[in-house]
Write a protein that holds these residues in place. Sequence first.
Motif, mmCIF file in Angstrom:
data_model
loop_
_atom_site.group_PDB
_atom_site.id
_atom_site.type_symbol
_atom_site.label_atom_id
_atom_site.label_comp_id
_atom_site.label_asym_id
_atom_site.label_seq_id
_atom_site.Cartn_x
_atom_site.Cartn_y
_atom_site.Cartn_z
ATOM 1 N N HIS A 80 76.515 -18.897 51.910
ATOM 2 C CA HIS A 80 77.427 -19.843 52.546
ATOM 3 C C HIS A 80 77.931 -19.195 53.746
ATOM 4 C CE1 HIS A 80 79.948 -23.354 53.415
ATOM 5 N NE2 HIS A 80 80.962 -22.617 53.456
ATOM 6 N N TRP A 81 78.530 -17.930 53.354
ATOM 7 C CA TRP A 81 79.233 -17.215 54.374
ATOM 8 C C TRP A 81 78.344 -16.678 55.615
ATOM 9 C CZ3 TRP A 81 78.032 -11.956 55.726
ATOM 10 C CH2 TRP A 81 78.987 -11.597 56.447
ATOM 11 N N TYR A 82 77.164 -16.348 55.138
ATOM 12 C CA TYR A 82 76.130 -15.844 56.109
ATOM 13 C C TYR A 82 75.503 -17.051 57.007
ATOM 14 C CZ TYR A 82 71.938 -13.858 58.078
ATOM 15 O OH TYR A 82 70.820 -13.514 59.196
ATOM 16 N N MET A 83 75.396 -18.185 56.530
ATOM 17 C CA MET A 83 74.776 -19.213 57.240
ATOM 18 C C MET A 83 75.856 -19.610 58.228
ATOM 19 S SD MET A 83 71.765 -19.531 56.824
ATOM 20 C CE MET A 83 71.513 -21.156 57.467
ATOM 21 N N GLY A 84 77.113 -19.658 57.640
ATOM 22 C CA GLY A 84 78.432 -19.939 58.761
ATOM 23 C C GLY A 84 78.524 -18.962 59.812
ATOM 24 N N ARG A 85 78.142 -17.846 59.507
ATOM 25 C CA ARG A 85 78.126 -16.661 60.230
ATOM 26 C C ARG A 85 76.905 -16.723 61.395
ATOM 27 N NH1 ARG A 85 80.742 -11.723 60.954
ATOM 28 N NH2 ARG A 85 79.507 -10.280 62.074
ATOM 29 N N TYR A 86 75.734 -17.074 60.904
ATOM 30 C CA TYR A 86 74.626 -17.133 61.602
ATOM 31 C C TYR A 86 74.861 -18.161 62.628
ATOM 32 C CZ TYR A 86 69.518 -17.981 62.639
ATOM 33 O OH TYR A 86 68.373 -18.054 63.197
ATOM 34 N N HIS A 87 75.441 -19.411 62.141
ATOM 35 C CA HIS A 87 75.746 -20.535 63.309
ATOM 36 C C HIS A 87 76.361 -19.655 64.438
ATOM 37 C CE1 HIS A 87 75.975 -24.498 64.826
ATOM 38 N NE2 HIS A 87 77.567 -24.190 65.001
ATOM 39 N N CYS A 88 77.474 -18.939 64.289
ATOM 40 C CA CYS A 88 78.159 -18.357 65.255
ATOM 41 C C CYS A 88 77.733 -17.563 66.000
ATOM 42 C CB CYS A 88 79.523 -17.981 64.743
ATOM 43 S SG CYS A 88 80.629 -19.398 64.115
ATOM 44 N N ALA A 89 76.859 -16.710 65.101
ATOM 45 C CA ALA A 89 76.208 -15.286 65.970
ATOM 46 C C ALA A 89 75.079 -14.933 65.227
ATOM 47 C CB ALA A 89 77.138 -14.187 65.744
ATOM 48 N N PRO A 90 73.840 -15.650 65.821
ATOM 49 C CA PRO A 90 72.520 -15.488 65.025
ATOM 50 C C PRO A 90 72.155 -14.088 64.938
ATOM 51 C CG PRO A 90 72.393 -17.260 66.702
ATOM 52 C CD PRO A 90 73.786 -16.461 67.040
ATOM 53 N N GLN A 91 71.452 -13.969 63.890
ATOM 54 C CA GLN A 91 71.002 -12.553 63.605
ATOM 55 C C GLN A 91 70.127 -11.995 64.853
ATOM 56 O OE1 GLN A 91 68.421 -11.939 60.236
ATOM 57 N NE2 GLN A 91 68.679 -9.814 60.407
ATOM 58 N N SER A 92 70.564 -10.820 65.360
ATOM 59 C CA SER A 92 70.084 -10.606 66.528
ATOM 60 C C SER A 92 69.005 -9.301 66.559
ATOM 61 C CB SER A 92 70.930 -9.813 67.461
ATOM 62 O OG SER A 92 70.437 -9.212 68.572
ATOM 63 N N LEU A 93 67.819 -9.226 67.274
ATOM 64 C CA LEU A 93 67.078 -8.272 67.211
ATOM 65 C C LEU A 93 67.313 -6.909 68.365
ATOM 66 C CD1 LEU A 93 63.435 -10.118 67.309
ATOM 67 C CD2 LEU A 93 64.908 -9.213 65.313
ATOM 68 N N VAL A 94 68.310 -7.621 69.178
ATOM 69 C CA VAL A 94 68.740 -6.517 70.208
ATOM 70 C C VAL A 94 70.301 -6.208 70.155
ATOM 71 C CG1 VAL A 94 68.907 -6.092 72.614
ATOM 72 C CG2 VAL A 94 66.723 -7.361 71.681
ATOM 73 N N TYR A 95 70.939 -5.085 69.952
ATOM 74 C CA TYR A 95 72.523 -4.942 70.035
ATOM 75 C C TYR A 95 73.182 -5.645 71.233
ATOM 76 C CZ TYR A 95 76.801 -2.799 70.142
ATOM 77 O OH TYR A 95 78.214 -2.489 70.052
ATOM 78 N N THR A 96 74.270 -6.285 71.070
ATOM 79 C CA THR A 96 75.325 -6.408 72.285
ATOM 80 C C THR A 96 76.455 -6.437 71.680
ATOM 81 O OG1 THR A 96 75.726 -8.004 73.606
ATOM 82 C CG2 THR A 96 74.834 -8.929 71.877
ATOM 83 N N PRO A 97 77.542 -5.714 72.422
ATOM 84 C CA PRO A 97 78.828 -5.727 72.026
ATOM 85 C C PRO A 97 79.458 -6.955 71.864
ATOM 86 C CG PRO A 97 78.607 -4.696 73.945
ATOM 87 C CD PRO A 97 77.412 -4.969 73.821
ATOM 88 N N ALA A 98 78.849 -8.049 72.718
ATOM 89 C CA ALA A 98 79.504 -9.344 72.878
ATOM 90 C C ALA A 98 78.987 -10.368 71.670
ATOM 91 C CB ALA A 98 79.178 -10.010 74.070
ATOM 92 N N ARG A 99 78.369 -9.775 70.927
ATOM 93 C CA ARG A 99 77.821 -10.597 69.567
ATOM 94 C C ARG A 99 79.339 -11.514 68.999
ATOM 95 N NH1 ARG A 99 73.883 -12.567 67.935
ATOM 96 N NH2 ARG A 99 72.757 -11.239 69.491
ATOM 97 N N GLU A 100 80.127 -10.712 68.825
ATOM 98 C CA GLU A 100 81.222 -11.440 68.220
ATOM 99 C C GLU A 100 81.761 -12.735 68.832
ATOM 100 O OE1 GLU A 100 85.220 -9.102 70.001
ATOM 101 O OE2 GLU A 100 83.674 -7.846 68.828
ATOM 102 N N SER A 101 81.609 -12.893 70.176
ATOM 103 C CA SER A 101 81.949 -13.810 70.864
ATOM 104 C C SER A 101 81.052 -15.078 70.914
ATOM 105 C CB SER A 101 81.944 -13.457 72.500
ATOM 106 O OG SER A 101 80.965 -13.092 73.220
ATOM 107 N N LEU A 102 79.856 -15.001 70.247
ATOM 108 C CA LEU A 102 78.678 -16.016 70.589
ATOM 109 C C LEU A 102 79.072 -17.123 69.461
ATOM 110 C CD1 LEU A 102 75.540 -13.434 71.178
ATOM 111 C CD2 LEU A 102 77.278 -14.534 72.814
ATOM 112 N N GLU A 103 79.221 -18.160 70.019
ATOM 113 C CA GLU A 103 79.457 -19.106 69.123
ATOM 114 C C GLU A 103 78.701 -20.425 69.504
ATOM 115 O OE1 GLU A 103 83.013 -22.471 67.505
ATOM 116 O OE2 GLU A 103 83.319 -20.800 69.063
ATOM 117 N N TYR A 104 77.828 -21.113 68.903
ATOM 118 C CA TYR A 104 76.947 -22.223 69.505
ATOM 119 C C TYR A 104 77.725 -23.365 69.115
ATOM 120 C CZ TYR A 104 73.176 -19.050 70.164
ATOM 121 O OH TYR A 104 72.393 -18.082 70.799
ATOM 122 N N VAL A 105 77.547 -24.288 70.017
ATOM 123 C CA VAL A 105 78.209 -25.451 70.394
ATOM 124 C C VAL A 105 77.258 -26.780 70.565
ATOM 125 C CG1 VAL A 105 80.385 -25.088 70.474
ATOM 126 C CG2 VAL A 105 79.117 -25.350 72.476
#
Length: 280
Positions: free
Chosen positions: A62-87
């Motif tokens: 449940h925690w992971y899927m909620g986190r996935y919605h906000c920041a999908p698992q990435s194949l490429v690193y970005t420091p901005a990942r924490e800011s990614l939220e899908y709406v």
Amino acid sequence: MDPEGATSETPFLDKESLSDSFESTREVPLLRKAGWLQRNMLAILSNIIIIAICTTIGVIDHWYMGRYHCAPQSLVYTPARESLEYVRMEMDTAGDHHNKYMGATDTADEVWTELLSRNNIRLSDEDLRAINQTSVSLGSGGYLGMLAVYHELHCVKMIRWAFNHARYKSHWSPQDLIDLPDHVEHCLDIVRQSIQCRADSTIITYWWTEKSRVPETNFYGHHECINWDKFEAWADQHSVDIYVPGELNHPIYGQSYPNGHRLVEDGKVPVILPALEYEV
């Protein structure tokens, strides 16, 4: 008891034997109960462990899927990942729509300038190690970086300028004008690659109208989009002004942007200028 001395009124069992008999009868269920627990203790413990594991997995999922919605698992690193939220956002992409970014006006120029003001960000040693890259050092500390979306927006702006060539001609040097067709081709292909990279799979439908015998495209619909305000806030916090004196110095030619501007040195070896120290 002596059987020979027994009479019809004599109990078959004496009181002591009778008492022992009843007590032993009462103890049997307790013994059986204790025996059942002992026999099934391993199974009970196993079930408790399984339930605990399943509950833990459910919580993590449940925690992971909620986190996935906000920041999908990435194949490429970005420091901005924490800011990614899908709406869920409705986009107006019909041919007759209009917004502040459109048109060759002073207002549109201002909003484009503001939009691209976060073009450059500061990277850390950890960021560079995560992507296995190096970059240019900043006078104020850290390293120069850019989020790819701003390069893509720069390309859209460049196409916009080229489309309104007469208005923006003064922004280019003579060599810039010579290179403009190739620059625009580069930018068009960057936009193409970016569109294919993200592949917006939102469904577009059609409808009949009285104006045409062919179906009209219904461009109105909801898309899964980044929360731009949240993303832009992160970029704001990590942006860097490369035009500040001392922020960028070439190891040979010195100041990269003397007096806060790019020098026009089309096709020439750059003039060597003194490097500047960054002043806090």
